[in-house]
Write a protein that holds these residues in place. Sequence first.
Motif, PDB file in Angstrom:
ATOM      1  N   UNK A 131       0.682   8.234  -4.213  1.00  0.00           N
ATOM      2  CA  UNK A 131      -0.544   7.438  -4.088  1.00  0.00           C
ATOM      3  C   UNK A 131      -0.271   5.951  -4.240  1.00  0.00           C
ATOM      4  N   UNK A 132       0.697   5.587  -5.053  1.00  0.00           N
ATOM      5  CA  UNK A 132       1.057   4.168  -5.179  1.00  0.00           C
ATOM      6  C   UNK A 132       1.501   3.617  -3.827  1.00  0.00           C
ATOM      7  N   UNK A 133       2.203   4.437  -3.065  1.00  0.00           N
ATOM      8  CA  UNK A 133       2.641   4.005  -1.735  1.00  0.00           C
ATOM      9  C   UNK A 133       1.433   3.797  -0.801  1.00  0.00           C
ATOM     10  N   UNK A 134       0.510   4.752  -0.804  1.00  0.00           N
ATOM     11  CA  UNK A 134      -0.669   4.619   0.038  1.00  0.00           C
ATOM     12  C   UNK A 134      -1.562   3.466  -0.378  1.00  0.00           C
ATOM     13  N   UNK A 135      -1.724   3.261  -1.673  1.00  0.00           N
ATOM     14  CA  UNK A 135      -2.557   2.172  -2.160  1.00  0.00           C
ATOM     15  C   UNK A 135      -1.944   0.825  -1.806  1.00  0.00           C
ATOM     16  N   UNK A 136      -0.619   0.743  -1.781  1.00  0.00           N
ATOM     17  CA  UNK A 136       0.025  -0.499  -1.346  1.00  0.00           C
ATOM     18  C   UNK A 136      -0.344  -0.822   0.101  1.00  0.00           C
ATOM     19  N   UNK A 137      -0.410   0.207   0.943  1.00  0.00           N
ATOM     20  CA  UNK A 137      -0.832  -0.005   2.327  1.00  0.00           C
ATOM     21  C   UNK A 137      -2.291  -0.453   2.387  1.00  0.00           C
ATOM     22  N   UNK A 138      -3.141   0.203   1.635  1.00  0.00           N
ATOM     23  CA  UNK A 138      -4.561  -0.149   1.629  1.00  0.00           C
ATOM     24  C   UNK A 138      -4.790  -1.556   1.076  1.00  0.00           C
ATOM     25  N   UNK A 139      -3.970  -1.965   0.132  1.00  0.00           N
ATOM     26  CA  UNK A 139      -4.116  -3.310  -0.421  1.00  0.00           C
ATOM     27  C   UNK A 139      -3.841  -4.363   0.651  1.00  0.00           C
ATOM     28  N   UNK A 140      -2.857  -4.118   1.500  1.00  0.00           N
ATOM     29  CA  UNK A 140      -2.599  -5.038   2.612  1.00  0.00           C
ATOM     30  C   UNK A 140      -3.808  -5.089   3.545  1.00  0.00           C
ATOM     31  N   UNK A 141      -4.375  -3.926   3.874  1.00  0.00           N
ATOM     32  CA  UNK A 141      -5.574  -3.903   4.715  1.00  0.00           C
ATOM     33  C   UNK A 141      -6.708  -4.688   4.069  1.00  0.00           C
ATOM     34  N   UNK A 142      -6.864  -4.546   2.758  1.00  0.00           N
ATOM     35  CA  UNK A 142      -7.926  -5.264   2.055  1.00  0.00           C
ATOM     36  C   UNK A 142      -7.735  -6.775   2.170  1.00  0.00           C
ATOM     37  N   UNK A 143      -6.495  -7.224   2.265  1.00  0.00           N
ATOM     38  CA  UNK A 143      -6.224  -8.653   2.431  1.00  0.00           C
ATOM     39  C   UNK A 143      -6.491  -9.113   3.864  1.00  0.00           C
ATOM     40  N   UNK A 144      -6.313  -8.222   4.826  1.00  0.00           N
ATOM     41  CA  UNK A 144      -6.424  -8.591   6.235  1.00  0.00           C
ATOM     42  C   UNK A 144      -7.840  -8.485   6.782  1.00  0.00           C
ATOM     43  N   UNK A 145      -8.584  -7.486   6.341  1.00  0.00           N
ATOM     44  CA  UNK A 145      -9.932  -7.263   6.877  1.00  0.00           C
ATOM     45  C   UNK A 145     -10.872  -8.344   6.340  1.00  0.00           C
ATOM     46  N   UNK A 146     -11.569  -9.052   7.212  1.00  0.00           N
ATOM     47  CA  UNK A 146     -12.418 -10.164   6.770  1.00  0.00           C
ATOM     48  C   UNK A 146     -13.730  -9.685   6.156  1.00  0.00           C
ATOM     49  N   UNK A 147     -14.448 -10.631   5.554  1.00  0.00           N
ATOM     50  CA  UNK A 147     -15.723 -10.317   4.925  1.00  0.00           C
ATOM     51  C   UNK A 147     -16.825 -10.093   5.946  1.00  0.00           C
ATOM     52  N   UNK A 148     -16.623 -10.561   7.172  1.00  0.00           N
ATOM     53  CA  UNK A 148     -17.587 -10.327   8.246  1.00  0.00           C
ATOM     54  C   UNK A 148     -16.819 -10.185   9.550  1.00  0.00           C
TER      55      UNK A 148
END
Length: 238
Positions: free
Chosen positions: A159-176
């Motif tokens: 899960x740490x590996x998957x969450x690392x991927x999701x954290x990158x997405x969270x940085x890339x996806x904009x607020x709108x």
Amino acid sequence: MITLYSYPGLFGVADNNGYGLKVFAFLKLTGLPFRQEHIVDASAAPRGQLPYIVDGGDTVGDSDVIISHLTRRYGLTIDAGLTPAQRDIGHLVTRMLDDLYWVMSYSRWKDERFWPAFRDALRHEHPDLTDEQLRTARDFNAQRYYYQGIGRYAPDEAYARGIADLRVLAHLVPASGFLFGENPTSFDAAIYGFLANIHFYDIETPLKAFVAGHADLVRHCTTLHGLIGRDGEIASPA
């Protein structure tokens, strides 16, 4: 008409596999008319994997190849405005989602904490699935996880590996808007395919908890879900 062959839906999404949902979302966003047929036996598919499409005389597998095929054949412009740099970022995101796929799948078929709930949800929504089919699928996935490598991880490490991927997405996806502006692209369809199978997944995995804690990921997912929905019989032309 195009026919999309993909896994069954679950928890309100049109396919419980990120790759099939990615193609479904792409078809919906581009307005191509299509039929969706849910199957579990991938033996007739190119490379023995779902999803695949039948488009006239062509049978095409692999989600990225499908999208390229449809874009060329029908002159689709969904990605026409992207810069070379944006296309490069999109390619990197796509490859990162390939990594996330294994952790998502692990959480369903491998982790003993969540497998019973996933099994029961599949049985409830798809009562035609037999115990033998589920057992065969679980054994097959266990082999895949071992040879790919994720099956050799302890759950917290996976899960740490998957969450690392999701954290990158969270940085890339904009607020709108979407990944590259106010209009969705094929890369947003790809992100939706995976986020929707985490956010709408009615089992509290660590991946779901991470997405729930990041408002931009939830907004991106639910916005696209509102555009796409679950009905895969006919997509209305744009």
